[in-house]
Design a protein around this motif. Structure first.
Motif, PDB file in Angstrom:
ATOM      1  N   TYR A   1      -6.520   4.966  -2.916  1.00  0.00           N
ATOM      2  CA  TYR A   1      -7.418   5.457  -1.870  1.00  0.00           C
ATOM      3  C   TYR A   1      -6.887   5.103  -0.488  1.00  0.00           C
ATOM      4  N   ARG A   2      -6.495   3.875  -0.312  1.00  0.00           N
ATOM      5  CA  ARG A   2      -6.131   3.387   1.024  1.00  0.00           C
ATOM      6  C   ARG A   2      -4.839   3.998   1.550  1.00  0.00           C
TER       7      ARG A   2
ATOM      8  N   HIS B   1     -12.423   1.383   1.081  1.00  0.00           N
ATOM      9  CA  HIS B   1     -11.583   1.171   2.255  1.00  0.00           C
ATOM     10  C   HIS B   1     -11.925  -0.110   3.011  1.00  0.00           C
TER      11      HIS B   1
ATOM     12  N   ASN C   1      -5.364   0.833  -3.805  1.00  0.00           N
ATOM     13  CA  ASN C   1      -4.335   1.318  -2.888  1.00  0.00           C
ATOM     14  C   ASN C   1      -4.129   2.825  -2.991  1.00  0.00           C
TER      15      ASN C   1
ATOM     16  N   LYS D   1       0.830  -1.208   0.000  1.00  0.00           N
ATOM     17  CA  LYS D   1       0.000   0.000   0.000  1.00  0.00           C
ATOM     18  C   LYS D   1       0.860   1.251   0.000  1.00  0.00           C
TER      19      LYS D   1
ATOM     20  N   PRO E   1     -12.043  -3.986   3.894  1.00  0.00           N
ATOM     21  CA  PRO E   1     -11.131  -5.095   3.585  1.00  0.00           C
ATOM     22  C   PRO E   1     -11.821  -6.135   2.712  1.00  0.00           C
TER      23      PRO E   1
END
Length: 289
Positions: A211-212, A164, A209, A73, A166
């Motif tokens: 966004y995360r 976001h 990733n 990430k 999981p």
């Protein structure tokens, strides 16, 4: 047909696929940065419209298209994306500043570039379509605004909360049901058939990733990021994901700002490339006066 990909290497060793539509010409360089879940092919129609006016250069953002696909990430942090952008500039225009055109997540990262000391003097102008600075967005939600403005943007941004989660977003892309939902959303939002065949599964999954790695930290701890680069902020009036105030109420950070609210949906570069080309030409010609 797009030009063949050239491979360049970013600071951390990630391979970046670059496409130069007028290699070797003396035309002004325009670098176009795509968003999520697209790849550099998004810009093909715009590049065709601007042929003879600019040396258009596009590249697959890391994780998309033919570029490398880091799994961590942290590899998708905005600073790593800026490393890639600067590697592109070093390859195509090491001695002269470039014009910058960006859409969606391309605009989000490009706001990071134009407000960065590392890119100082390397960007002549910036046309941003449907993508705000995350830092500016952080301040946007802290300011006293009409409830309708803040609530409206939160409703437009529902998908960010979903991305976001999981496991679920990746599973949705791999199993196909997320494609059906988002394709219908694109079609209804833009009023035109959704053309997503040029995207790969990696474009959808790896780009999560973006966004995360960035959204929550930037919204919670925004920085005062400013630029003197002439900016044209383009807000399609039918954008289903980004409201006009979030994109355009940025004069505090970009005093050399022009705002255009235009008819259209979120995927303007794909669905109305002629309008995008005209906006770029108008903006850059105004600067040349």
């Amino acid at each position: 047909m797009p030009p063949s990909a050239q491979a360049i290497t970013s600071t951390d060793g990630t391979r970046i696929a670059l496409y130069d539509y007028a290699a070797g010409s003396d035309l002004p360089v325009l670098v176009a940065v795509h968003g999520y879940p697209d790849n550099a092919r998004l810009w093909e129609p715009v590049a065709a419209e601007l042929a003879g006016q600019f040396r258009v250069v596009t590249y697959d953002v890391r994780g998309a298209g033919e570029s490398g696909q880091p799994r961590e990430k942290s590899a998708y942090h905005l600073d790593r994306l800026e490393d890639d952008f600067l590697a592109v500039l070093d390859a195509v225009s090491p001695d002269r500043p470039v014009h910058l055109l960006a859409h969606d997540w391309g605009s989000i990262q490009s706001w990071h570039f134009v407000t960065s000391e590392r890119s100082l003097g390397r960007i002549s102008s910036f046309v941003s379509i449907s993508g705000p600075s995350l830092d500016h967005a952080g301040f946007f939600f802290r300011e006293r605004r009409p409830v309708r403005e803040s609530l409206g943007q939160l409703l437009h941004s529902w998908y960010i909360f979903y991305f976001h989660l999981p496991w679920l977003p990746e599973n949705g892309w791999r199993r196909g049901w997320a494609h059906r939902i988002f394709s219908r959303l694109e079609q209804s939002a833009d009023g035109l058939p959704s053309e997503t065949g040029e995207r790969s599964l990696g474009d959808y999954v790896n780009g999560l990733n973006l966004y995360r790695a960035n959204v929550i930290p930037r919204l919670l701890h925004p920085a005062e990021r400013q630029t003197d680069v002439p900016v044209l902020a383009v807000s399609p009036d039918g954008d289903a994901f980004v409201t006009t105030p979030l994109q355009t109420d940025v004069e505090r950070w970009a005093p050399n700002l022009t705002v255009r609210v235009v008819r259209g949906g979120h995927w303007m570069p794909r669905n109305d490339p002629g309008l995008v080309a005209r906006l770029v030409l108008e903006h850059t010609r105004e600067l040349a006066r």
